[in-house]
Design a protein around this motif. Sequence first.
Motif, short mmCIF file in Angstrom:
data_model
loop_
_atom_site.label_atom_id
_atom_site.label_comp_id
_atom_site.label_asym_id
_atom_site.label_seq_id
_atom_site.Cartn_x
_atom_site.Cartn_y
_atom_site.Cartn_z
N ASN A 6 123.70 26.63 71.49
CA ASN A 6 122.34 27.12 71.24
C ASN A 6 122.09 28.46 71.92
N ILE A 7 122.55 28.58 73.13
CA ILE A 7 122.36 29.84 73.87
C ILE A 7 123.13 30.97 73.20
N ALA A 8 124.36 30.70 72.77
CA ALA A 8 125.15 31.73 72.08
C ALA A 8 124.49 32.11 70.76
N SER A 9 123.98 31.13 70.05
CA SER A 9 123.30 31.39 68.78
C SER A 9 122.05 32.23 69.02
N ARG A 10 121.29 31.89 70.04
CA ARG A 10 120.08 32.65 70.36
C ARG A 10 120.42 34.09 70.71
N MET A 11 121.44 34.28 71.52
CA MET A 11 121.82 35.64 71.92
C MET A 11 122.23 36.47 70.71
N SER A 27 115.75 29.25 67.61
CA SER A 27 116.84 29.04 68.57
C SER A 27 116.29 28.88 69.99
N THR A 28 115.33 29.71 70.33
CA THR A 28 114.73 29.63 71.66
C THR A 28 114.03 28.29 71.84
N ALA A 29 113.31 27.85 70.81
CA ALA A 29 112.62 26.55 70.88
C ALA A 29 113.62 25.40 71.01
N MET A 30 114.76 25.49 70.31
CA MET A 30 115.78 24.45 70.41
C MET A 30 116.35 24.37 71.83
N ILE A 31 116.58 25.51 72.44
CA ILE A 31 117.08 25.51 73.81
C ILE A 31 116.03 24.89 74.74
N GLY A 32 114.76 25.23 74.50
CA GLY A 32 113.69 24.61 75.28
C GLY A 32 113.69 23.10 75.13
N ALA A 33 113.92 22.61 73.91
CA ALA A 33 113.96 21.16 73.67
C ALA A 33 115.14 20.51 74.40
N VAL A 34 116.27 21.21 74.43
CA VAL A 34 117.43 20.70 75.18
C VAL A 34 117.09 20.63 76.67
N PHE A 35 116.45 21.67 77.18
CA PHE A 35 116.04 21.66 78.59
C PHE A 35 115.04 20.54 78.86
N LEU A 36 114.10 20.35 77.93
CA LEU A 36 113.10 19.29 78.09
C LEU A 36 113.78 17.93 78.15
N ALA A 37 114.72 17.69 77.24
CA ALA A 37 115.44 16.42 77.20
C ALA A 37 116.29 16.21 78.46
N GLY A 38 116.73 17.31 79.05
CA GLY A 38 117.55 17.23 80.25
C GLY A 38 116.76 17.31 81.54
N ALA A 39 115.43 17.16 81.44
CA ALA A 39 114.53 17.19 82.60
C ALA A 39 114.58 18.53 83.34
N TRP A 41 112.46 21.03 83.30
CA TRP A 41 111.13 21.32 82.81
C TRP A 41 110.67 22.74 83.06
N THR A 42 111.02 23.33 84.17
CA THR A 42 110.60 24.69 84.46
C THR A 42 111.24 25.66 83.47
N GLU A 43 112.52 25.45 83.17
CA GLU A 43 113.20 26.30 82.20
C GLU A 43 112.63 26.08 80.80
N ALA A 44 112.36 24.83 80.46
CA ALA A 44 111.77 24.51 79.16
C ALA A 44 110.40 25.18 79.03
N GLU A 45 109.60 25.08 80.07
CA GLU A 45 108.26 25.68 80.05
C GLU A 45 108.32 27.18 79.78
N ALA A 46 109.21 27.88 80.48
CA ALA A 46 109.31 29.33 80.30
C ALA A 46 109.65 29.69 78.85
N LEU A 47 110.57 28.95 78.26
CA LEU A 47 110.95 29.23 76.88
C LEU A 47 109.83 28.89 75.91
N PHE A 48 109.17 27.75 76.11
CA PHE A 48 108.08 27.36 75.22
C PHE A 48 106.92 28.35 75.29
N VAL A 49 106.60 28.82 76.48
CA VAL A 49 105.53 29.82 76.63
C VAL A 49 105.90 31.09 75.86
N GLN A 50 107.13 31.53 76.00
CA GLN A 50 107.60 32.73 75.29
C GLN A 50 107.48 32.54 73.78
N VAL A 51 107.91 31.38 73.28
CA VAL A 51 107.86 31.11 71.84
C VAL A 51 106.41 31.08 71.35
#
Length: 161
Positions: A6-11, A27-39, A41-51
């Motif tokens: 996902n990260i490579a695809s996003r880049m 792609s950014t939202a998918m990475i956020g979802a992966v971060f969310l699923a992996g607990a 949360w801070t990384e997921a939040e940053a990506l979701f806010v950006q999206v």
Amino acid sequence: MLQDLNIASRMARRKILGLDHEETLSSTAMIGAVFLAGARWTEAEALFVQVIQTRKRVIGEEHPDTLISMANLILTFWNKGRWKEAEELELQGMETRKRVLEEEHPHTLTSMASLALTYRTQGRWDDAEALFVQVMKIHKMKLEADHPDTLTSMANLASTY
């Protein structure tokens, strides 16, 4: 592995399509979802806010993809115990869905139930009850009495009592 893909695809999408392109945002939202699923949360939040910020600017705050991104951020706030911030975002999403889709639309009802759960978690029983009653009445009116959504709304109200 999935996260790396996902990260490579996003880049690649950022480089070729740009930051504002929907494929890049997806792609950014998918990475956020992966971060969310992996607990994570801070990384997921940053990506979701950006999206959310980009989608609001590019496609508007009423677009379904923007509202879905807001729901993902709400889940992140729930996991972090940030109930007031979740509530504020849920109110925005619910009001937007009521305006765009109408109160009886399934997505609006989901937003209403989500806000009611947040109220209940905060101990705001009367506010939770009022929303759960609305959701249950609409489900009973629009669906069969034994429909799973009707039963879920009844169970939510019962557990609030």
